[in-house]
Scaffold this motif. Sequence first.
Motif, PDB file in Angstrom:
ATOM      1  N   ILE A  11       0.840  -1.213   0.000  1.00 12.33           N
ATOM      2  CA  ILE A  11       0.000   0.000   0.000  1.00 12.33           C
ATOM      3  C   ILE A  11       0.866   1.249   0.000  1.00 12.33           C
ATOM      4  O   ILE A  11       0.515   2.258  -0.627  1.00 12.33           O
ATOM      5  CB  ILE A  11      -0.963  -0.017   1.208  1.00 12.33           C
ATOM      6  N   ALA A  12       2.008   1.221   0.667  1.00  7.16           N
ATOM      7  CA  ALA A  12       2.889   2.391   0.702  1.00  7.16           C
ATOM      8  C   ALA A  12       3.431   2.717  -0.682  1.00  7.16           C
ATOM      9  O   ALA A  12       3.513   3.892  -1.061  1.00  7.16           O
ATOM     10  CB  ALA A  12       4.038   2.155   1.679  1.00  7.16           C
ATOM     11  N   PHE A  13       3.777   1.695  -1.450  1.00 16.36           N
ATOM     12  CA  PHE A  13       4.252   1.952  -2.810  1.00 16.36           C
ATOM     13  C   PHE A  13       3.124   2.470  -3.706  1.00 16.36           C
ATOM     14  O   PHE A  13       3.339   3.354  -4.539  1.00 16.36           O
ATOM     15  CB  PHE A  13       4.896   0.705  -3.404  1.00 16.36           C
ATOM     16  N   ILE A  14       1.929   1.947  -3.529  1.00 15.42           N
ATOM     17  CA  ILE A  14       0.773   2.457  -4.287  1.00 15.42           C
ATOM     18  C   ILE A  14       0.496   3.903  -3.910  1.00 15.42           C
ATOM     19  O   ILE A  14       0.258   4.760  -4.779  1.00 15.42           O
ATOM     20  CB  ILE A  14      -0.464   1.564  -4.044  1.00 15.42           C
ATOM     21  N   GLU A  15       0.540   4.201  -2.618  1.00 17.52           N
ATOM     22  CA  GLU A  15       0.304   5.571  -2.142  1.00 17.52           C
ATOM     23  C   GLU A  15       1.362   6.524  -2.679  1.00 17.52           C
ATOM     24  O   GLU A  15       1.050   7.628  -3.128  1.00 17.52           O
ATOM     25  CB  GLU A  15       0.291   5.594  -0.617  1.00 17.52           C
ATOM     26  N   GLY A  16       2.616   6.120  -2.641  1.00 21.37           N
ATOM     27  CA  GLY A  16       3.684   6.958  -3.173  1.00 21.37           C
ATOM     28  C   GLY A  16       3.496   7.236  -4.653  1.00 21.37           C
ATOM     29  O   GLY A  16       3.711   8.359  -5.130  1.00 21.37           O
TER      30      GLY A  16
ATOM     31  N   LEU B 139       2.101   5.901  13.943  1.00 22.38           N
ATOM     32  CA  LEU B 139       1.086   6.844  14.406  1.00 22.38           C
ATOM     33  C   LEU B 139       1.257   8.195  13.714  1.00 22.38           C
ATOM     34  O   LEU B 139       0.274   8.826  13.308  1.00 22.38           O
ATOM     35  CB  LEU B 139       1.163   7.004  15.924  1.00 22.38           C
ATOM     36  N   LEU B 140       2.496   8.640  13.556  1.00 25.39           N
ATOM     37  CA  LEU B 140       2.748   9.895  12.848  1.00 25.39           C
ATOM     38  C   LEU B 140       2.351   9.802  11.381  1.00 25.39           C
ATOM     39  O   LEU B 140       1.841  10.776  10.807  1.00 25.39           O
ATOM     40  CB  LEU B 140       4.218  10.293  12.978  1.00 25.39           C
ATOM     41  N   MET B 141       2.569   8.657  10.757  1.00 26.31           N
ATOM     42  CA  MET B 141       2.143   8.469   9.366  1.00 26.31           C
ATOM     43  C   MET B 141       0.630   8.529   9.257  1.00 26.31           C
ATOM     44  O   MET B 141       0.088   9.080   8.300  1.00 26.31           O
ATOM     45  CB  MET B 141       2.671   7.138   8.822  1.00 26.31           C
ATOM     46  N   PHE B 142      -0.068   7.980  10.234  1.00 24.30           N
ATOM     47  CA  PHE B 142      -1.529   8.074  10.249  1.00 24.30           C
ATOM     48  C   PHE B 142      -1.965   9.529  10.294  1.00 24.30           C
ATOM     49  O   PHE B 142      -2.822   9.953   9.518  1.00 24.30           O
ATOM     50  CB  PHE B 142      -2.098   7.294  11.447  1.00 24.30           C
ATOM     51  N   VAL B 143      -1.376  10.284  11.193  1.00 18.26           N
ATOM     52  CA  VAL B 143      -1.751  11.695  11.344  1.00 18.26           C
ATOM     53  C   VAL B 143      -1.431  12.485  10.075  1.00 18.26           C
ATOM     54  O   VAL B 143      -2.214  13.342   9.647  1.00 18.26           O
ATOM     55  CB  VAL B 143      -1.042  12.309  12.574  1.00 18.26           C
ATOM     56  N   ALA B 144      -0.311  12.183   9.437  1.00 14.60           N
ATOM     57  CA  ALA B 144       0.097  12.920   8.246  1.00 14.60           C
ATOM     58  C   ALA B 144      -0.789  12.613   7.038  1.00 14.60           C
ATOM     59  O   ALA B 144      -1.042  13.491   6.214  1.00 14.60           O
ATOM     60  CB  ALA B 144       1.557  12.605   7.907  1.00 14.60           C
ATOM     61  N   PHE B 145      -1.275  11.390   6.922  1.00 12.45           N
ATOM     62  CA  PHE B 145      -1.979  10.988   5.706  1.00 12.45           C
ATOM     63  C   PHE B 145      -3.491  10.918   5.837  1.00 12.45           C
ATOM     64  O   PHE B 145      -4.174  10.745   4.823  1.00 12.45           O
ATOM     65  CB  PHE B 145      -1.457   9.625   5.229  1.00 12.45           C
ATOM     66  N   ILE B 146      -4.050  11.043   7.018  1.00  5.14           N
ATOM     67  CA  ILE B 146      -5.493  10.825   7.168  1.00  5.14           C
ATOM     68  C   ILE B 146      -6.315  11.883   6.424  1.00  5.14           C
ATOM     69  O   ILE B 146      -7.325  11.564   5.812  1.00  5.14           O
ATOM     70  CB  ILE B 146      -5.912  10.721   8.658  1.00  5.14           C
ATOM     71  N   ASN B 147      -5.911  13.114   6.442  1.00  2.00           N
ATOM     72  CA  ASN B 147      -6.664  14.168   5.745  1.00  2.00           C
ATOM     73  C   ASN B 147      -5.835  14.821   4.651  1.00  2.00           C
ATOM     74  O   ASN B 147      -6.055  15.983   4.320  1.00  2.00           O
ATOM     75  CB  ASN B 147      -7.129  15.231   6.748  1.00  2.00           C
ATOM     76  N   TYR B 148      -4.918  14.076   4.067  1.00  2.00           N
ATOM     77  CA  TYR B 148      -4.044  14.612   3.029  1.00  2.00           C
ATOM     78  C   TYR B 148      -4.855  14.842   1.758  1.00  2.00           C
ATOM     79  O   TYR B 148      -5.611  13.973   1.338  1.00  2.00           O
ATOM     80  CB  TYR B 148      -2.886  13.649   2.803  1.00  2.00           C
ATOM     81  N   GLN B 149      -4.708  15.993   1.132  1.00  2.00           N
ATOM     82  CA  GLN B 149      -5.555  16.394   0.002  1.00  2.00           C
ATOM     83  C   GLN B 149      -5.011  15.980  -1.363  1.00  2.00           C
ATOM     84  O   GLN B 149      -5.756  15.954  -2.324  1.00  2.00           O
ATOM     85  CB  GLN B 149      -5.760  17.910   0.027  1.00  2.00           C
TER      86      GLN B 149
ATOM     87  N   ASP C 147      -5.183   4.367   7.591  1.00  2.15           N
ATOM     88  CA  ASP C 147      -5.815   3.384   8.476  1.00  2.15           C
ATOM     89  C   ASP C 147      -4.903   2.184   8.739  1.00  2.15           C
ATOM     90  O   ASP C 147      -4.865   1.662   9.851  1.00  2.15           O
ATOM     91  CB  ASP C 147      -7.140   2.920   7.883  1.00  2.15           C
ATOM     92  N   LEU C 148      -4.181   1.757   7.712  1.00  2.99           N
ATOM     93  CA  LEU C 148      -3.251   0.660   7.908  1.00  2.99           C
ATOM     94  C   LEU C 148      -2.088   1.077   8.808  1.00  2.99           C
ATOM     95  O   LEU C 148      -1.603   0.281   9.613  1.00  2.99           O
ATOM     96  CB  LEU C 148      -2.736   0.167   6.556  1.00  2.99           C
ATOM     97  N   ALA C 149      -1.662   2.331   8.699  1.00  6.57           N
ATOM     98  CA  ALA C 149      -0.612   2.833   9.597  1.00  6.57           C
ATOM     99  C   ALA C 149      -1.104   2.837  11.043  1.00  6.57           C
ATOM    100  O   ALA C 149      -0.348   2.486  11.960  1.00  6.57           O
ATOM    101  CB  ALA C 149      -0.170   4.231   9.172  1.00  6.57           C
TER     102      ALA C 149
ATOM    103  N   LEU D 155      -1.121  -0.732  12.252  1.00 11.59           N
ATOM    104  CA  LEU D 155       0.246  -1.158  12.557  1.00 11.59           C
ATOM    105  C   LEU D 155       0.764  -0.529  13.842  1.00 11.59           C
ATOM    106  O   LEU D 155       1.533  -1.149  14.571  1.00 11.59           O
ATOM    107  CB  LEU D 155       1.182  -0.818  11.398  1.00 11.59           C
ATOM    108  N   PHE D 156       0.349   0.702  14.111  1.00  9.43           N
ATOM    109  CA  PHE D 156       0.716   1.330  15.388  1.00  9.43           C
ATOM    110  C   PHE D 156       0.225   0.474  16.553  1.00  9.43           C
ATOM    111  O   PHE D 156       0.974   0.182  17.490  1.00  9.43           O
ATOM    112  CB  PHE D 156       0.133   2.747  15.461  1.00  9.43           C
ATOM    113  N   MET D 157      -1.023   0.058  16.476  1.00  7.07           N
ATOM    114  CA  MET D 157      -1.583  -0.742  17.562  1.00  7.07           C
ATOM    115  C   MET D 157      -0.968  -2.145  17.606  1.00  7.07           C
ATOM    116  O   MET D 157      -0.650  -2.654  18.684  1.00  7.07           O
ATOM    117  CB  MET D 157      -3.098  -0.807  17.421  1.00  7.07           C
ATOM    118  N   LEU D 158      -0.804  -2.780  16.441  1.00  7.74           N
ATOM    119  CA  LEU D 158      -0.228  -4.124  16.403  1.00  7.74           C
ATOM    120  C   LEU D 158       1.215  -4.150  16.889  1.00  7.74           C
ATOM    121  O   LEU D 158       1.606  -5.027  17.664  1.00  7.74           O
ATOM    122  CB  LEU D 158      -0.269  -4.671  14.976  1.00  7.74           C
ATOM    123  N   MET D 159       2.011  -3.191  16.423  1.00  4.98           N
ATOM    124  CA  MET D 159       3.409  -3.159  16.857  1.00  4.98           C
ATOM    125  C   MET D 159       3.519  -2.782  18.328  1.00  4.98           C
ATOM    126  O   MET D 159       4.418  -3.245  19.022  1.00  4.98           O
ATOM    127  CB  MET D 159       4.222  -2.217  15.978  1.00  4.98           C
TER     128      MET D 159
END
Length: 181
Positions: A70-75, A134-144, A156-158, A161-165
């Motif tokens: 998903i990170a490569f798709i997002e990039g 967690l920081l990646m979640f905050v950065a990407f959740i409302n990214y335009q 959401d996956l970030a 992963l925050f919770m799982l890790m």
Amino acid sequence: MGRSREAEEASAAGDDNTFDDADSSYLAMGTRGGNKLLGHIFSCCQDDARRSIHRAWGVTVLFMITFLVIAFIEGKHIQQDGDAPMSLVIAAYYTAFLHLIIIILGTFVLKRFSTAFTVGCFLGVTAIVSQQNLLMFVAFINYQHGDSYSNAIFADLALALFMLMGFFTLILGHFRDQIIE
């Protein structure tokens, strides 16, 4: 060096749980079941702690592989947007690369090279990368920029992963004595 007056009074009263007492349970917290809260939470894993750690790691690895894709798709989606800043593209690719390294090294540490030093370093890395997720979640959740659907999935996956890790770090920290060879 002598003990403080409070430590002497607590010791006389039968309470040996003081911070400045070298034999206190606070110093041993997290080792040999010293942390009662984690001991209660992970009581179902107590019988086969090693297998529980490996199961938790397996689930975490599955999520990290999904996150990698998903990170490569997002990039790629952010790069296709002409006016999007390059910083979050780099952040997505960097995080994917970091998770790939953690998958490889973490599996090596847990399966082949489980010394106190390597397990301790691995605990620190998983705690830090958990916070980074967690920081990646905050950065990407409302990214335009890019695809908003892709941004939401990545964020959401970030968070997952925050919770799982975080959970994996807790279980590995609690049962580290059973992993260390």
